[in-house]
Design a protein around this motif. Structure first.
Motif, PDB file in Angstrom:
ATOM      1  N   PHE A  21       0.829  -1.205   0.000  1.00 21.19           N
ATOM      2  CA  PHE A  21       0.000   0.000   0.000  1.00 21.19           C
ATOM      3  C   PHE A  21       0.863   1.255   0.000  1.00 21.19           C
ATOM      4  N   TYR A  22       1.776   1.352   0.958  1.00 20.61           N
ATOM      5  CA  TYR A  22       2.582   2.567   1.066  1.00 20.61           C
ATOM      6  C   TYR A  22       3.613   2.682  -0.057  1.00 20.61           C
ATOM      7  N   ARG A  23       4.218   1.578  -0.462  1.00 20.20           N
ATOM      8  CA  ARG A  23       5.255   1.596  -1.501  1.00 20.20           C
ATOM      9  C   ARG A  23       4.646   1.675  -2.907  1.00 20.20           C
ATOM     10  N   ASP A  24       3.744   0.753  -3.228  1.00 16.61           N
ATOM     11  CA  ASP A  24       3.259   0.632  -4.601  1.00 16.61           C
ATOM     12  C   ASP A  24       2.113   1.569  -4.930  1.00 16.61           C
ATOM     13  N   ILE A  25       1.220   1.819  -3.984  1.00 14.23           N
ATOM     14  CA  ILE A  25       0.060   2.674  -4.263  1.00 14.23           C
ATOM     15  C   ILE A  25       0.364   4.130  -3.945  1.00 14.23           C
ATOM     16  N   LEU A  26       0.900   4.400  -2.739  1.00 14.56           N
ATOM     17  CA  LEU A  26       1.221   5.788  -2.383  1.00 14.56           C
ATOM     18  C   LEU A  26       2.579   6.238  -2.916  1.00 14.56           C
ATOM     19  N   GLY A  27       3.448   5.294  -3.280  1.00 17.86           N
ATOM     20  CA  GLY A  27       4.727   5.650  -3.890  1.00 17.86           C
ATOM     21  C   GLY A  27       5.825   6.040  -2.920  1.00 17.86           C
ATOM     22  N   VAL A  28       5.745   5.585  -1.666  1.00 20.70           N
ATOM     23  CA  VAL A  28       6.789   5.880  -0.683  1.00 20.70           C
ATOM     24  C   VAL A  28       7.910   4.852  -0.875  1.00 20.70           C
ATOM     25  N   PHE A  43      10.830  -0.293   6.896  1.00 23.14           N
ATOM     26  CA  PHE A  43      10.972   1.157   6.852  1.00 23.14           C
ATOM     27  C   PHE A  43      10.824   1.621   5.411  1.00 23.14           C
ATOM     28  N   LEU A  44      10.067   2.696   5.239  1.00 20.37           N
ATOM     29  CA  LEU A  44       9.928   3.354   3.948  1.00 20.37           C
ATOM     30  C   LEU A  44      10.406   4.790   4.133  1.00 20.37           C
ATOM     31  N   GLN A  45      11.149   5.318   3.173  1.00 17.91           N
ATOM     32  CA  GLN A  45      11.793   6.621   3.333  1.00 17.91           C
ATOM     33  C   GLN A  45      11.008   7.704   2.614  1.00 17.91           C
ATOM     34  N   LEU A  46      10.576   8.704   3.353  1.00 15.06           N
ATOM     35  CA  LEU A  46       9.816   9.828   2.799  1.00 15.06           C
ATOM     36  C   LEU A  46      10.573  11.111   3.136  1.00 15.06           C
ATOM     37  N   GLY A  47      11.477  11.508   2.248  1.00 11.80           N
ATOM     38  CA  GLY A  47      12.330  12.656   2.541  1.00 11.80           C
ATOM     39  C   GLY A  47      13.214  12.329   3.729  1.00 11.80           C
ATOM     40  N   ASP A  48      13.184  13.193   4.745  1.00 14.65           N
ATOM     41  CA  ASP A  48      13.963  12.970   5.958  1.00 14.65           C
ATOM     42  C   ASP A  48      13.216  12.132   6.990  1.00 14.65           C
ATOM     43  N   THR A  49      11.992  11.743   6.690  1.00 12.37           N
ATOM     44  CA  THR A  49      11.152  11.009   7.629  1.00 12.37           C
ATOM     45  C   THR A  49      10.922   9.588   7.128  1.00 12.37           C
ATOM     46  N   GLU A  50      10.854   8.643   8.058  1.00 14.17           N
ATOM     47  CA  GLU A  50      10.552   7.267   7.690  1.00 14.17           C
ATOM     48  C   GLU A  50       9.158   6.884   8.174  1.00 14.17           C
ATOM     49  N   ILE A  51       8.529   5.995   7.426  1.00 17.84           N
ATOM     50  CA  ILE A  51       7.321   5.321   7.886  1.00 17.84           C
ATOM     51  C   ILE A  51       7.780   3.941   8.326  1.00 17.84           C
ATOM     52  N   GLU A  52       7.502   3.602   9.577  1.00 16.30           N
ATOM     53  CA  GLU A  52       7.910   2.330  10.154  1.00 16.30           C
ATOM     54  C   GLU A  52       6.661   1.462  10.298  1.00 16.30           C
ATOM     55  N   LEU A  53       6.631   0.349   9.576  1.00 15.09           N
ATOM     56  CA  LEU A  53       5.521  -0.594   9.666  1.00 15.09           C
ATOM     57  C   LEU A  53       5.921  -1.719  10.613  1.00 15.09           C
ATOM     58  N   ALA A  73      -0.518  13.202   7.414  1.00 11.72           N
ATOM     59  CA  ALA A  73      -0.822  13.926   6.187  1.00 11.72           C
ATOM     60  C   ALA A  73       0.388  13.925   5.263  1.00 11.72           C
ATOM     61  N   PHE A  74       0.108  13.768   3.974  1.00 10.61           N
ATOM     62  CA  PHE A  74       1.144  13.762   2.945  1.00 10.61           C
ATOM     63  C   PHE A  74       0.791  14.781   1.873  1.00 10.61           C
ATOM     64  N   PHE A  75       1.796  15.566   1.432  1.00  4.83           N
ATOM     65  CA  PHE A  75       1.598  16.457   0.302  1.00  4.83           C
ATOM     66  C   PHE A  75       1.652  15.669  -1.002  1.00  4.83           C
ATOM     67  N   VAL A  76       0.796  16.010  -1.939  1.00  5.34           N
ATOM     68  CA  VAL A  76       0.811  15.441  -3.288  1.00  5.34           C
ATOM     69  C   VAL A  76       0.850  16.593  -4.287  1.00  5.34           C
ATOM     70  N   GLU A  77       1.378  16.330  -5.473  1.00  9.46           N
ATOM     71  CA  GLU A  77       1.416  17.355  -6.524  1.00  9.46           C
ATOM     72  C   GLU A  77       0.034  17.612  -7.111  1.00  9.46           C
ATOM     73  N   ASP A  78      -0.727  16.526  -7.344  1.00 11.79           N
ATOM     74  CA  ASP A  78      -2.021  16.606  -8.019  1.00 11.79           C
ATOM     75  C   ASP A  78      -3.012  15.736  -7.253  1.00 11.79           C
ATOM     76  N   LEU A  79      -3.865  16.364  -6.451  1.00 13.12           N
ATOM     77  CA  LEU A  79      -4.804  15.630  -5.609  1.00 13.12           C
ATOM     78  C   LEU A  79      -5.780  14.808  -6.438  1.00 13.12           C
ATOM     79  N   ASP A  80      -6.270  15.362  -7.531  1.00 15.62           N
ATOM     80  CA  ASP A  80      -7.238  14.633  -8.359  1.00 15.62           C
ATOM     81  C   ASP A  80      -6.625  13.363  -8.942  1.00 15.62           C
ATOM     82  N   ALA A  81      -5.401  13.449  -9.434  1.00 15.42           N
ATOM     83  CA  ALA A  81      -4.720  12.274  -9.986  1.00 15.42           C
ATOM     84  C   ALA A  81      -4.442  11.247  -8.882  1.00 15.42           C
ATOM     85  N   ALA A  82      -4.039  11.718  -7.710  1.00 17.28           N
ATOM     86  CA  ALA A  82      -3.781  10.810  -6.591  1.00 17.28           C
ATOM     87  C   ALA A  82      -5.055  10.083  -6.180  1.00 17.28           C
ATOM     88  N   MET A  83      -6.163  10.805  -6.106  1.00 12.22           N
ATOM     89  CA  MET A  83      -7.429  10.183  -5.715  1.00 12.22           C
ATOM     90  C   MET A  83      -7.896   9.178  -6.768  1.00 12.22           C
TER      91      MET A  83
END
Length: 124
Positions: A21-28, A43-53, A73-83
């Motif tokens: 989910f986080y890697r393939d769908i959200l792209g982390v 661990f998934l790396q999001l800039g300087d922050t990690e998501i720890e599952l 909360a995560f910033f996206v470039e294009d909310l419509d495309a992300a949704m």
């Protein structure tokens, strides 16, 4: 004193499902896989922050009931495309409509273990 956010930790029922989910769908991006005596950890790396599952090795699901954290909360470039992408993957959408607040367009979705995720696009 505090310099930046280190990581966000999420307890999962199925670490492989959550990783996808986080890697393939959200792209982390995937960072690394570890183990402790009690947990499988991804661990998934999001800039300087990690998501720890975290998944308990004994197969049980232990959901944290304490604490006031409401969502991440995560910033996206294009909310419509992300949704659109999330809907194609049957991700549960928690918001009926896009809201505009604090200079952002926002929507809420649900992660594999019920975690609330806010997606935010800066209004230009």
């Amino acid at each position: 004193m505090i310099r930046n956010l280190g990581h966000i930790s999420i307890r999962t029922r199925d670490i492989e499902l959550s990783t996808k989910f986080y890697r393939d769908i959200l792209g982390v991006p995937f960072s690394r896989r570890e183990e402790t005596e009690r947990f499988y950890v991804v661990f998934l790396q999001l800039g300087d922050t990690e998501i720890e599952l975290l998944q308990l090795k004994n197969g049980e699901y232990e959901k944290r009931a304490d604490g006031p954290v409401d969502h991440m909360a995560f910033f996206v470039e294009d909310l419509d495309a992300a949704m659109q992408k999330l809907k194609e993957h049957q991700v549960v959408v928690l918001s009926d409509t896009v809201r505009e607040v604090f200079g952002w367009r926002v929507m809420f979705v649900q992660g594999p273990d019920g975690e609330r995720i806010e997606l935010m696009e800066v209004i230009k």
